[in-house]
Each structure stands twice: as structure tokens, then as C-alpha cells.
Design a protein around this motif. Structure first.
Motif, short mmCIF file in Angstrom:
data_model
loop_
_atom_site.label_atom_id
_atom_site.label_comp_id
_atom_site.label_asym_id
_atom_site.label_seq_id
_atom_site.Cartn_x
_atom_site.Cartn_y
_atom_site.Cartn_z
N ARG A 44 31.69 -24.25 74.90
CA ARG A 44 32.76 -25.39 75.32
C ARG A 44 32.94 -25.05 76.74
O ARG A 44 33.06 -24.03 77.50
CB ARG A 44 33.92 -25.67 74.36
CG ARG A 44 34.81 -24.40 74.71
CD ARG A 44 36.14 -24.68 73.87
NE ARG A 44 36.91 -23.63 73.72
CZ ARG A 44 37.99 -23.24 72.65
NH1 ARG A 44 37.86 -24.18 71.70
NH2 ARG A 44 38.64 -22.24 72.96
N GLY A 45 33.13 -26.38 77.53
CA GLY A 45 33.60 -26.42 78.74
C GLY A 45 34.94 -26.07 79.00
O GLY A 45 35.76 -26.74 78.44
N GLY A 88 32.12 -33.93 80.07
CA GLY A 88 32.55 -33.19 79.03
C GLY A 88 31.82 -31.74 78.89
O GLY A 88 32.16 -31.14 79.94
N ASP A 89 31.09 -31.36 78.15
CA ASP A 89 30.69 -29.90 77.83
C ASP A 89 29.25 -29.83 78.25
O ASP A 89 28.67 -28.98 78.33
CB ASP A 89 30.46 -29.52 76.46
CG ASP A 89 31.92 -29.31 75.78
OD1 ASP A 89 32.95 -29.32 76.52
OD2 ASP A 89 32.01 -29.23 74.54
N HIS A 131 39.05 -17.10 76.65
CA HIS A 131 38.19 -17.80 75.68
C HIS A 131 37.12 -17.23 75.14
O HIS A 131 36.47 -17.84 74.28
CB HIS A 131 37.91 -19.26 76.32
CG HIS A 131 39.38 -20.06 76.73
ND1 HIS A 131 40.03 -20.47 75.78
CD2 HIS A 131 39.84 -20.11 77.97
CE1 HIS A 131 41.10 -21.28 76.32
NE2 HIS A 131 40.98 -20.95 77.53
N ASP A 155 35.49 -17.54 64.60
CA ASP A 155 36.16 -17.84 66.08
C ASP A 155 36.27 -16.59 66.78
O ASP A 155 36.23 -15.38 66.01
CB ASP A 155 37.46 -18.44 65.99
CG ASP A 155 38.58 -17.93 65.19
OD1 ASP A 155 38.54 -16.91 64.78
OD2 ASP A 155 39.47 -18.81 64.91
N GLY A 189 31.16 -22.94 81.38
CA GLY A 189 30.62 -23.03 79.89
C GLY A 189 30.94 -21.68 79.11
O GLY A 189 30.11 -20.62 79.37
N ASN A 227 26.67 -27.94 72.23
CA ASN A 227 26.08 -28.73 73.39
C ASN A 227 25.58 -27.83 74.57
O ASN A 227 25.71 -26.47 74.43
CB ASN A 227 27.31 -29.26 74.20
CG ASN A 227 27.74 -30.61 73.90
OD1 ASN A 227 27.04 -31.32 73.25
ND2 ASN A 227 28.96 -30.90 74.02
N ASP A 265 22.56 -29.59 67.13
CA ASP A 265 23.75 -29.61 66.41
C ASP A 265 23.51 -29.15 64.84
O ASP A 265 22.54 -29.30 64.22
CB ASP A 265 24.05 -30.99 66.19
CG ASP A 265 25.55 -31.28 65.62
OD1 ASP A 265 26.47 -31.79 66.52
OD2 ASP A 265 25.71 -31.10 64.44
N THR A 320 25.02 -26.43 77.90
CA THR A 320 25.53 -26.86 79.36
C THR A 320 24.57 -26.38 80.41
O THR A 320 24.58 -26.97 81.50
CB THR A 320 26.67 -25.67 79.53
OG1 THR A 320 26.18 -24.26 79.25
CG2 THR A 320 27.80 -26.04 78.34
N VAL A 341 31.32 -28.33 64.77
CA VAL A 341 31.14 -27.69 66.07
C VAL A 341 29.80 -28.29 66.49
O VAL A 341 28.95 -28.57 65.66
CB VAL A 341 30.81 -26.06 65.73
CG1 VAL A 341 30.16 -25.52 66.86
CG2 VAL A 341 31.78 -25.35 65.14
N ARG A 342 29.79 -28.66 67.67
CA ARG A 342 28.55 -28.83 68.44
C ARG A 342 28.08 -28.03 69.45
O ARG A 342 28.91 -27.68 70.19
CB ARG A 342 29.01 -30.55 69.03
CG ARG A 342 27.43 -30.90 69.74
CD ARG A 342 27.72 -32.27 70.45
NE ARG A 342 26.68 -32.59 70.89
CZ ARG A 342 26.47 -34.05 71.69
NH1 ARG A 342 27.62 -34.74 71.61
NH2 ARG A 342 25.13 -34.29 71.95
#
Length: 466
Positions: A399-400, A243-244, A182, A333, A410, A6, A310, A8, A3-4
Motif C-alpha cells: 500500500r502507498g 492511490g496505491d 509499516h 499482518d 509503496g 496493487n 487481485d 506500484t 486485500v488488493r
């Protein structure tokens, strides 16, 4: 699954002492149009000839060269009396310089909106990312400047795209499906989807004529249901897709986010880093910094300017503080399934720090996401004392999700779960063990460190019974 976290959108408010995201850019002037140009397609590039517009212009001029006289002149002329009373002028100078140093060159590209209460502009930095600045004015104090909200994200490619009625409806529906399908909490995702669909049906979006304006409004409306600061809708044309969003390693800039390491009086170690970066360079830098602090009698981690990063970097640095395998955090999740467990590493480069070494973590309202996890983990493991302000409250990796050729959402899709508390710091933030202002946190932590060192030395001198 790795898992990163990021970023957004890195958001901060220069209201009561929060500082800019770390870009590491070379200090250069902010550039603005010399005169009021013609409106560019899709948006205006001229600031309004009002007190609010002149305040924005003055800020851009001041931040290009934030000498003490320039900062003081700006603050005294434009800042509300309430805000002026909250922060000393020398601290305002320091923060202005830090914003200049980190944001680097900004070029004004659009005046998105301007009214009595707020002016929003978009600039572009040296990496091509859009930097949005929203200037907020206090209606109770002659509309003096109350604060500045700054958002860093990918730069849109070209002007904002006009919206037809059909395109607007399609975009809102696509965003609604993205959060419904999501979002980390399915039932809240459904509520958010219902909220924006209801606003669409009521005509609340009819006056929004371009995708950038609609994205900003959708972000506000989604967060109104569940104040998740990782959640956002942004223009990102497919040709410019990155990306994200900008990774934390990009935002951290030079030296992987590490800013300062030193030994304070009393043999107290001090380490400031403004991002948790996952890279070989970042890990080597962390190892060198912690090695330098190996023989200190107490340690202070300064996360007051840290907006996250991270989880692997969090694990790496935390592993130096434990001499036995330790369960730190889980990622869960939307179905409730544990996707990954994070535990300390079996081995680290160099030597671990001494067991029982007094550890203090400095926080501010800007401390966010991965920086909150680091603080929350050590706090609940009784391995560190959190000193400062309540943190921002973001515990959901994002995530995107592309919803059109020009727009990405995002979406937070997982959540952190602490093995001790069974929950996390989402929205509530990390509550400090010792509450104080961010400005006074270092001094207070140093006092506590001196007391802890003295207590440990006295304990070793105490006669053993038996």
C-alpha cells in the motif's frame, strides 16, 4: 479486510526473455525528439552522442515498427554476444512486437542519467503513466547492450523537484519512518530504516539534487537490505495522487488481461491471461473461457506473462478446479495476525472442471505476485504441475504511504501464508516441478499433458481386481 495487490511498479527486464507488462494499448509508434532539444527544467531530454545513447535511440526507433529486418539489425549491432547466443532471432522479433503492442505510444520526457554502464530515460504512455527504461551495458563485452529494465508507474506531475539539504534530510527520515512503522516484518523494517539513515549521515545522498533521483536511490538501498520487489519509493505529487498506483485492471488493458484460449492437438485446453483482474467483466470472461475448455482432457494455464493481480480473481479461477471447499491461502499482518483466509467459492457460474483433470501451469522469471500465488497454491495442493522457470518472488501485498507532498512509498504491509507449507514464495520464487526455459515451457507441458491423458485412459481400461 479485503486485500488488493496493487502494482506500484511493474518491473521487467528484457535480458533473457522476459516480456512487457500487459497494457493492451493500441500499437502506435514511440515518439522521440527529432533533434537534440534544449534541456527541460529538472532533466535533460537529449540522448548523449555516445554508443550507449545511439543504442537507446536505435531501440526506440526499432520498437516503433519492429519488423524482422529492423529487429535483427538492432540486435546484431547493439546486443552483447553473450545475450545474442541465448535467444533465437525469431523469438526476439516476437518479444519486440509484444512490447510494442502492450506499451503503446511512448513519449520521451527525460534522460534521467547516462554513463558508460547504464542510460536511464523516462517516457509517458497514453494513460499518463511514466514508463522508465534503464538500458544496461556489459562492461566485459565492449559495453554492448546487456538488458533493458522497464518500470511502469504513475507519471510525475511536472519536472523533478530540486532538493535542498534540509528537504533531503526530511525526505530520507520520512521514508525511514514509513518502512520502520509499516513494513510487514518489523525487524527488517527497522534495519532498512537504519540503512538509509546511515547513508544519509555518510553523505551518500549529497550528490542527488532532485527528488526523482533520490527516490530511485532510496528504492535500491531499501531493497539491498531485503530484496522485496514490491517495495519502492516514487515521486507522486499530491495533485496527481492515484492511490496505491496503477491498478492491475488498468495495466491489463482490454479483455481484462485474457489473451488466448484454444484447444491444442490431443484435446488439450490452453488459456493465457496476463493479469488477475477483479471485475465483473473479468469474471465473465474467465467463466466463458473455462466453459469453452470444459470438455478438454488436460488444461494448460499460461502465466509466463502474468505479473499478478487481485486475490479474489485468484480464488474465482481456482474454484473451477476443486469440487470441495479448499483452503488456498491466508493473509498475515506484521503482528502475525491472520487478516483473511482465502478458500474456494461454494459455487461458481457454469460448471466446474472435471476432478482429476491434469493441470499444468507455465511460468517464467516474469511471473510475479498473484500469479505466483496461483501457481504455488495448485502446486502444494497437488492440483497442478508447474512447468517453466523459477518465478520472480513477490508475496507481499503493498500500500502507498505518503511521506511528502511529492513522494509516496509503496510499503509491503502483509504477507501470504500457505496453509500447507506455512510459508510463501517471497524472494525464493515458485520452483517449477519441471524446469525448462520459458520459451520451451508450452511444448514441454503439452508433452506432459499427452502423457497424462494416455495414462488416464489406460487406467480406465485396466481390468478391475476382485
Amino acid at each position: 479486510m479485503r486485500v488488493r495487490l496493487n502494482l506500484t511498479s511493474v518491473v521487467f527486464a528484457w535480458v533473457a526473455g522476459l516480456t512487457a507488462p500487459a497494457t493492451g494499448a493500441t500499437p502506435v509508434p514511440v515518439t522521440t525528439p527529432e533533434a537534440a532539444p534544449q534541456d527541460a527544467p529538472g532533466g535533460k531530454t537529449a540522448l548523449p552522442d555516445t554508443n550507449q545513447g545511439r543504442c537507446v535511440r536505435a531501440f526506440l526507433d526499432m520498437i516503433a515498427d519492429p519488423t524482422p529486418p529492423r529487429v535483427e539489425a538492432f540486435e546484431l549491432k547493439h546486443r552483447s554476444a553473450k545475450r545474442l547466443s541465448e535467444v533465437p532471432m525469431d523469438e526476439r522479433v516476437r518479444r519486440a512486437r509484444e512490447i510494442r503492442d502492450r506499451m503503446g505510444k511512448l513519449t520521451l520526457t527525460e534522460v534521467s542519467s547516462a554513463d558508460d554502464d547504464a542510460v536511464t530515460i523516462v517516457t509517458t504512455n497514453e494513460r499518463g503513466d511514466a514508463v522508465e527504461l534503464q538500458f544496461l551495458f556489459d562492461t566485459a563485452q565492449d559495453r554492448k547492450l546487456d538488458g533493458i529494465r522497464i518500470s511502469l508507474g504513475p507519471a510525475p506531475s511536472g519536472p523533478a523537484a530540486p532538493l535542498s539539504e534540509a528537504t533531503r534530510e526530511e525526505l530520507v527520515e520520512a521514508v525511514a519512518r514509513a518502512v520502520s512503522d509499516h513494513y510487514v516484518y518489523p525487524e527488517i523494517g527497522v534495519k532498512m530504516a537504519e540503512a538509509v539513515r546511515a547513508k544519509l549521515k555518510s553523505g551518500a545522498y549529497d550528490a542527488l539534487k532532485d527528488d526523482a533521483s533520490l527516490c530511485r536511490q532510496l528504492t535500491d538501498d531499501l531493497r539491498a537490505v531485503n530484496n522485496d520487489r514490491h517495495l519502492g519509493v516514487r515521486p507522486e505529487p499530491r495533485a496527481a495522487n492515484r492511490g496505491d498506483g496503477p491498478g492491475v485492471d488498468e495495466i491489463a488493458g482490454d479483455n481484462s488481461g485474457f489473451r488466448k484460449v484454444e484447444i491444442l492437438p490431443g484435446n488439450i485446453g490452453y488459456l493465457r491471461f496476463d493479469a488477475f483482474v477483479k471485475s465483473e467483466q473479468a469474471f465473465r470472461t474467465a467463466t466463458a473461457a473455462l466453459g469453452f475448455l470444459e470438455h478438454c482432457d488436460a488444461l494448460i494455464f499460461d502465466l509466463r506473462h502474468n505479473g499478478g493481480g487481485d486475490p479474489e480473481s485468484i480464488r474465482f479461477i481456482t474454484s473451477y478446479l476443486f469440487d470441495a471447499p479448499t483452503h488456498l491461502n491466508d493473509m498475515v499482518d506484521r503482528s502475525g495476525r491472520v487478516v483473511e483466509e482465502f478458500r474456494t467459492l461454494e459455487s461458481v457460474p457454469g460448471r466446474r472442471l472435471a476432478p482429476g483433470l491434469p493441470v499444468f501451469i507455465l511460468t517464467s522469471a516474469y511471473t510475479f505476485s498473484g500469479a505466483e500465488e496461483f501457481s504455488y497454491n495448485l502446486q502444494n495442493l497437488k492440483r497442478g504441475t508447474v512447468v517453466g522457470e523459477k518465478t520472480g518472488g513477490g508475496a507481499h501485498p503493498v500500500r502507498g504511504v505518503r511521506v511528502s507532498d511529492r513522494v509516496v512509498v509503496g510499503v509491503p504491509f502483509m504477507r501470504a501464508r500457505n496453509p500447507i507449507t506455512g510459508t510463501n514464495w517471497e524472494e525464493s520464487g515458485v520452483q517449477p516441478d519441471v524446469a525448462t526455459s520459458a520459451d520451451e515451457a508450452l511444448e514441454r507441458a503439452a508433452q506432459l499433458a499427452h502423457e497424462a491423458i494416455k495414462a488416464r485412459k489406460e487406467a480406465t481400461k485396466a481390468p478391475q481386481s476382485g
